[in-house]
Scaffold this active site. Structure first.
Site, PDB file in Angstrom:
ATOM      1  N   SER A 157       0.663  -1.311  -0.039  1.00  0.00           N
ATOM      2  CA  SER A 157      -0.337   0.391   0.001  1.00  0.00           C
ATOM      3  C   SER A 157       0.450   0.830   0.100  1.00  0.00           C
ATOM      4  CB  SER A 157      -1.064   0.565   1.708  1.00  0.00           C
ATOM      5  OG  SER A 157      -1.722  -1.439   1.240  1.00  0.00           O
ATOM      6  N   GLU A 363      -2.565  -7.046   6.504  1.00  0.00           N
ATOM      7  CA  GLU A 363      -2.078  -6.758   8.527  1.00  0.00           C
ATOM      8  C   GLU A 363      -2.229  -7.890   8.772  1.00  0.00           C
ATOM      9  OE1 GLU A 363      -1.897  -3.702  10.519  1.00  0.00           O
ATOM     10  OE2 GLU A 363      -2.465  -2.339   8.434  1.00  0.00           O
TER      11      GLU A 363
END
Lengths: 383, 267, 402
Positions: A157, A363
């Site tokens: 990201s 994550e």
């Protein structure tokens, strides 16, 4: 239902809300449709001092804790989860510097991120190393005053948009996980390139790219902590960042519920608003209750972390797990409540549903979250 | 790097976008109307802050002033959170009921007391008064040039500036020397979102209150006493017609519309 | 000046509080208390059913003697050599007011080579024309025009002075009023003479047009007002009299008195777009319902066929579909056309403020509950994407068979 916020916390939420209402909502459908990374909105977020929330005052930040970061991320997610991801991923990128960086490194990198002039990113995942983070193959070979990086990171990201990248690479092959280190690489370093932007199901306003290292020479001063500390730094980073993912999930779920509620009062079938049907009402009750439960867990987790508690892996993983599963369910139900209209791009619900999915994946997948929770339970008991 | 003083004159107004009319009594309903900063003034504040940034000298001061009751402090704090350096409230029972001339007198008094001001910026008009008169009257009183409807400040330095104004059918570009006053239109910029630092500065900012004595103004120069015009009646406009909803198929509707236009001699 | 509550007749009913927009009214122990937020707007006085509120000093007598002021004077604004219509509208209205007062009607014009244009004013009932025609006034510059008008007014002392509330007028005339130290009322939509006191009653919209206020000028002359264009009707009442030259006074000026502080660098007329939307009889306006900038070309086609111009709501301008000079509404322009066609516009109050005085309002909107239908004369609940092209076809069809 947010209460007991201090005046400063209310200011933070207020600023995010203004950005959501005036800048994000008018353009989010277009950003999603065309996969546009909205640099101007990110710059506005920077000018509003929101990036300072990640960084302590000493380094020109205004950061007081994870709780405030959660508040900001939650509010931004109500507008657009992709923008919230770009915001949160920047935090993710500098938490390792906060955890393990030297004074010189902190002074060098943090103020620029605080002011919003530079974005950060976190580079761990690889094609063969997702859940199995220990399986990373990118190498960082010491050569005099430099480390030479070779390898490819995937699905990063802010990839390509950020200036500062915390990259995890193997400095000592043969030692497995204990041979990994964290090193800061700046955009523009020769040998550091980006792959094409990934075409994603959701969070399409967030830029996701490969990081490609080919004999990339990075000054040894950029190594965080010591060689071999990489994995621990990464895990400690996730302990702090997982509740923030939970906050993202909260935000998108809340806005989905709000859209569905407003719609249900206006949409009439059988000559009456659908909000008067018990089937719909029960769905709303469940959605709202789950959101509150997730909020309690995420906020509590953030406050526990901010209190200085060391063993937060279990709680952190729970917050992310519960909130993300909740968000997926709530956004799917919200689409269902709008029925056919929920399926159409004309309404923002289908995008919220697509956006929510990622919170169950990145994550640390929710399957990994369950592993972490179970192993911690077995090791330390119920407490 | 150029250092000057810029004064922005702002006003707190009722948010007239929220007004409803009671259909029975045909009067306005005030229910829960918020007081907000006059929307055009937000553009004025943003432009002042941008000019400061352009000039590059951190000692350039942007000062926001408003004439109003104590609750107008709110908008001064908002102005500080949007980047204004300091603010002053002009408040005195004697200021109440002021028409545009008395308002201009009060504002001029404050600007003269602040001293050394190179540029005065106002929003084009207020939501409640809708006159747009205070700017030119103020400038005339201060003996400085005024340019209204500014859509762009093209150049500015210590002694003069170049601005573009929008008239009904054209843009005009003027050069004018400083000190000067301008009013700005919506097109000039997009006001920034307040920053966290700005909000915190605003919260703890000391905002002095100046009354007619501090401004050295006689009570009959200001407020209703100092006004040359006075409201004698207030009423709500009556909508004179009934609405006719045109029914039918698309073709029928179009035909009916065409007839209306024909009868009005526009086709 | 103060606002007084008659505590004996006040019942604490709260009607006044309901209409106060400034949070100035509180009910304490069932009686009204006015706090410092009061701006003396008078809304509560009007609303009170028990006549319990009085603003002391309202309609006080003028303390000064203004017997040396007489007559109605109108400013004829010129843009280059084109005389703005509003000037003639004001001559017609001025004629009516002058007749009520038994006074003379004059006009003042300032410009360069404008004589032929302003002489037309005599068709509308002018008694006298003051003409300042000089190259110094080739461009409309606030400072020297203000000095010129102020000089004329000081010399000839009209009791009433009217000008158009054009863009130029609304910055110029306040400067004149400031020089003369007299009262000015902006953007009036109604003018009348109080029969008893022979003073000008100036009515204007406030609060975005939600309230009308009637205003008088006290202790100062002339009574000045700028008037909204196209509200007053211009009426030709005669031919230009043969002896019109005797009715013109040519005012000579000293160039040195008229040094301007403004340097006009350039004028940019947008030639491919008609942006002076206030000047057309027909406005075809588009709002959020249009969905995109491409639909505006459809509205432009319709506007062109009707000899009109394209307007827009704030939503359309903010979305970048059309430029700001087309915006109609509280933060845009106020228009007053004969026909206003609102396409895909919901009719929020801030938009209505800019167009509700149009003669005929036609609304086309998919949503039957859109507020615009309450102010429209004619409403069509339907899809503008279907209706507008069909209307264009119908008009073109009629033209070709005509």
């Amino acid at each position: 239902m947010r209460y007991f916020l201090t005046e400063e916390q209310q200011m933070i939420v207020g600023i995010c809300r203004t950005i959501v209402e005036e800048r994000i909502i008018p353009v989010r459908a277009e950003l999603d449709e065309n996969e546009i990374f909205p640099r101007d909105i990110i710059e506005e977020i920077g000018r509003s001092d929101l990036f300072r929330l990640f960084i302590p005052e000493k380094y020109e930040g205004m950061g007081t804790g994870i709780f405030e970061i959660c508040l900001a991320t939650e509010e931004l997610s109500r507008g657009d989860m992709g923008i919230a991801t770009s915001f949160a991923a920047c935090g993710l990128g500098i938490i390792p510097i906060l955890i393990a960086g030297s004074e010189e490194q902190k002074v060098k990198f943090l103020p620029q991120v605080a002011s919003g002039s530079k974005l950060a990113a976190f580079g761990l995942t690889e094609a063969e190393a997702g859940s199995d983070a220990g399986n990373i193959k990118t190498t960082a070979k010491k050569d005099g005053d430099y480390y030479i990086l070779n390898g490819t990171k995937q699905w990063i990201s802010n990839g390509g948009e950020a200036d500062i990248y915390t990259v995890f690479a193997i400095t000592d092959p043969g030692r497995g996980i204990r041979g990994a280190s964290a090193i800061v690489v700046e955009k523009g370093t020769p040998g550091f390139e980006f792959g094409k932007k990934e075409n994603k199901l959701g969070i399409r306003s967030s830029a996701t790219r490969e990081l490609i290292f080919t004999d990339c020479r990075v000054p040894k001063e950029n190594l965080l902590g010591g060689e071999g500390m990489g994995f621990i730094i990464a895990m400690k980073t996730f302990d702090q960042s997982r509740p923030v993912v939970g906050a993202q999930a909260l935000g998108v779920a809340e806005s989905a519920l709000e859209e569905a509620l407003n719609y249900s009062k206006v949409r009439k079938q059988f000559n009456t608003p659908i909000s008067s049907f018990q089937a719909i009402q029960h769905m709303f009750a469940d959605m709202a209750t789950e959101i509150e439960a997730a909020r309690a867990l995420v906020y509590h987790t953030a406050k526990v972390i901010d209190s200085g508690e060391k063993n937060v892996s279990r709680l952190s993983s729970m917050a992310k797990l519960f909130a993300s599963d909740m968000a997926m369910k709530v956004t799917i139900d919200a689409v269902q409540i709008l029925g056919g209209y929920g399926y159409m791009k004309e309404y923002p619900l289908e995008k919220m549903m697509r956006d929510a999915k990622i919170t169950q994946i990145y994550e640390g997948t929710n399957q990994i979250m369950r592993n972490v929770i179970a192993l911690d339970l077995i090791k330390r008991g119920v407490l | 790097m150029i250092r000057i003083k810029i004064v922005v004159c702002i006003k707190q107004v009722p948010a007239t976008t929220e007004i409803k009319i009671d259909p029975k009594t045909n009067t306005l309903i005030r229910e829960g109307i918020e007081n907000i900063i006059n929307p055009f003034d937000s553009y004025a504040i943003e432009e002042a802050v941008r000019i400061k940034e352009r000039l590059g000298d951190p000692d350039t001061e942007v000062i926001a002033i408003t004439m109003g009751p104590h609750q107008a402090m709110e908008i001064l704090r908002e102005a500080i959170s949007a980047g204004v350096d300091r603010a002053i409230l002009l408040s005195d029972r004697a200021f109440a009921g002021a028409d545009t001339w008395a308002t201009a007198t009060t504002l001029a008094g404050a600007i003269n007391k602040i001293g050394d001001c190179s540029l005065v910026i106002l929003g084009k008009q207020t939501l409640d008064g809708d006159t747009g008169q205070v700017g030119p009257e103020l400038a005339q009183k201060m003996g400085i040039p005024f340019v209204g409807y500014v859509s762009s400040v093209l150049e500015i330095n210590k002694n003069n500036m170049k601005v573009k104004r929008l008239m009904e059918d054209r843009y005009e570009t003027f050069e004018v020397s400083l000190p000067s006053a301008i009013s700005v239109i919506k097109d000039i910029n997009v006001p920034r979102v307040p920053s966290l630092r700005g909000k915190m500065k605003a919260k703890s900012a000391e905002i002095p209150v100046w009354d007619s004595e501090i401004l050295g103004l006689n009570k009959n120069e200001v407020g209703l006493s100092g006004s040359y015009t006075q409201v004698v009646k207030i009423f709500t406009p009556r909508i004179k017609h009934d609405t006719m909803i045109i029914e039918g198929t698309t073709d029928e509707k179009v035909e009916h519309l065409y007839r209306i236009l024909k009868e009005s001699h526009v086709v | 000046m103060e606002i007084k509550i008659n505590r004996e007749t006040c019942t604490g009913c709260g009607l006044c509080k309901k209409v106060c927009l400034y949070n100035a009214i509180e009910i304490v122990n069932s009686k009204v208390v006015i706090n410092e937020n009061c701006v003396f707007c008078g809304a509560c006085v009007e609303a009170c059913k028990f006549n319990s509120i009085e603003i002391a000093g309202l309609l006080s007598e003028d303390k000064k003697d203004f017997s040396d002021y007489g007559g109605v004077c109108v400013y004829l604004e010129a843009n280059g050599s084109v005389i703005s219509d509003v000037g003639f509208e004001l001559i017609s209205k001025g004629r009516e007011l002058a007749d009520r007062l038994g006074a003379e009607l004059s006009a003042v014009a300032v410009g360069n080579s404008i004589k032929d244009g302003v002489v037309e004013g005599f068709r509308y009932g002018l008694d006298k024309l003051y003409l300042i025609d000089n190259p110094v006034f080739s461009n409309n510059l606030d400072d020297i025009f203000a000095i010129a008008l102020a000089q004329v007014i000081k010399r000839y002392k009209p009791e009433i002075f009217l000008a158009g509330a054009t863009a130029f007028g609304r910055t110029l005339i306040p400067a004149v009023a400031a020089i003369l130290k007299t009262g000015l009322t902006a953007d009036c939509t109604g003018l009348d003479i109080d029969n008893e006191r022979k003073i000008l009653l100036q009515t204007r919209p406030t609060f975005g047009g939600n309230i009308l206020a009637t205003i008088v000028t006290r202790n100062a002359r002339p009574q000045m007002a700028t008037v909204r264009p196209h509200v007053m009707e211009k009426k030709i009442i005669s031919e230009i009299p043969a002896d019109y030259e005797n009715k013109i006074e040519y005012i000579k000026i000293n160039d040195s008195d008229f040094k301007t502080k403004y340097k006009l660098v350039s004028v940019d007329r947008e030639l491919d777009e008609k942006i002076n939307i206030t000047d057309y009889d027909v406005v075809v306006s588009g709002g959020r319902g249009l969905g995109g900038s491409d639909k505006f070309s459809m509205l432009k086609e319709l506007a062109d066929l009707l000899g009109g111009v394209v307007g827009a709501s704030r939503a359309a301008v903010d979305s970048g579909w059309i430029s700001y000079p087309h915006q109609v509404g509280q933060t845009g322009k106020t228009v007053n056309p004969r026909i206003y066609i609102a396409c895909g516009i919901s009719g929020a109050i801030q938009h209505l403020a800019g167009m509700q005085t149009s003669d005929i309002i036609i609304a086309i909107n998919k949503d039957p509950d859109a507020p615009i239908f309450k102010v429209a004369n004619y409403g069509i609940v339907g899809d503008l994407i279907e209706i507008i092209p069909e209307l264009i076809k119908r008009i073109k069809g009629a033209k070709s068979t005509a």
